[in-house]
Design an enzyme around this catalytic site. Structure first.
Site, mmCIF file in Angstrom:
data_model
loop_
_atom_site.group_PDB
_atom_site.id
_atom_site.type_symbol
_atom_site.label_atom_id
_atom_site.label_comp_id
_atom_site.label_asym_id
_atom_site.label_seq_id
_atom_site.Cartn_x
_atom_site.Cartn_y
_atom_site.Cartn_z
ATOM 1 N N HIS A 1 73.950 52.401 9.969
ATOM 2 C CA HIS A 1 74.583 51.202 9.383
ATOM 3 C C HIS A 1 75.153 51.302 8.352
ATOM 4 O O HIS A 1 75.069 52.280 7.528
ATOM 5 C CB HIS A 1 73.449 50.159 9.308
ATOM 6 N N ASP A 2 76.557 50.472 8.102
ATOM 7 C CA ASP A 2 77.722 50.651 7.113
ATOM 8 C C ASP A 2 78.308 51.811 6.954
ATOM 9 O O ASP A 2 78.773 52.180 5.903
ATOM 10 C CB ASP A 2 76.640 50.187 5.706
ATOM 11 N N GLY B 1 72.698 55.788 6.956
ATOM 12 C CA GLY B 1 73.328 54.508 6.544
ATOM 13 C C GLY B 1 74.347 54.970 5.438
ATOM 14 O O GLY B 1 74.063 55.822 4.638
#
Length: 267
Positions: free
Chosen positions: A121-122, A139
């Site tokens: 994520h991100d 992440g």
């Protein structure tokens, strides 16, 4: 018109561009956008607010856009944006962003994600990036263009991976990797420049010579701190774009740590 196998499930609301091909047993969620020429070969799941750029091909059992592997995620409507002409091989997973991380995971164009790679994520992944089998990004990792990851390598949260760098197989990356750097070892240490990659990308002899000089000045010297040495190299090699890229990467990261040769690991 899109070509959709009768066993595929396409939820209402999905946007399919011209010449999209969706093979057997694929599932496409209602917030998904597939641009022109995207191909899901078979058994692919694309869900969430995910977009895939034109010409990308996704292979069996890839899972794109499911909720991120972050316990703080509370169902926010975040985004996974995948660029054009990517090859996403078997069992690849990519997560959308999180509210506290900016809300978007972004992958550039012309990348190759080999089997079982993971983009957390991100993450922000540039163009022409190659991730070999089972390489994983935690992440919030930032990856610049042309970076290469060896098989079974792993990058810790929040690290930056510089342009044209290469990560060795089975290497765990805990700190930032400089542009053009080559890191290896169970805990990544800087082993020099990615000279083979530079030659393959047609860097001039003069540019490579300047990069080697700057590298030696920064990492083979005991004078001052790494930032001091990078600032001096930036002035000394002011006319060389590659050196400017490398030194700017170092100087623009106050307080961050870098993968370095063993004797400078704590510099």
């Amino acid at each position: 018109m899109p070509q959709i196998h009768p066993t595929a499930i396409i939820e209402e609301g999905a946007v399919l561009g011209d010449n999209v091909k969706i093979g057997p047993y694929c599932m496409v969620g209602g917030k998904v956008t597939l641009a022109e020429g995207v191909e899901l070969t078979s058994h692919v799941v694309v869900t969430g607010r995910t977009s895939i750029g034109s010409g990308s091909v996704v292979y069996p059992f890839a899972s794109l856009g499911h909720r991120p592997q972050d316990l703080k995620y509370a169902g926010e409507d975040t985004v996974l944006e995948i660029g054009c002409n990517n090859q996403i091989r078997e069992h690849v997973t990519m997560s959308p962003g999180t509210a506290h991380g900016g809300g978007i995971t972004k992958v550039g164009d012309n990348c190759l994600f080999m089997a079982s790679t993971h983009v957390g994520h991100d993450c922000q992944v540039g163009d022409y990036v190659i991730m070999a089998n089972n390489a994983v990004l935690a992440g919030h990792v930032y990856v610049e263009d042309y970076a290469i990851f060896g098989g079974l390598s792993a990058v810790k949260q929040w690290c930056r991976i510089g342009t044209h760098s290469i990560i060795g197989g089975l290497t765990g990356v805990e700190f930032d990797v400089i542009p053009y750097g080559s890191v290896l070892g169970s805990r990544a240490r800087l082993g020099g420049l990615n000279l083979i990659g530079l030659k393959r990308r047609n860097f001039s002899r003069e540019e490579i010579h300047a990069l080697r000089g700057a590298y030696k000045a920064i990492f083979n010297s005991e004078n001052g701190t790494m930032r001091d040495r990078a600032a001096a190299a930036q002035v000394q090699y002011a006319e060389f774009e590659g050196v400017q890229t490398m030194t700017t990467f170092i100087l623009g990261a106050d307080g961050r740590k870098f993968c370095a040769p063993r004797k400078h690991q704590d510099d």
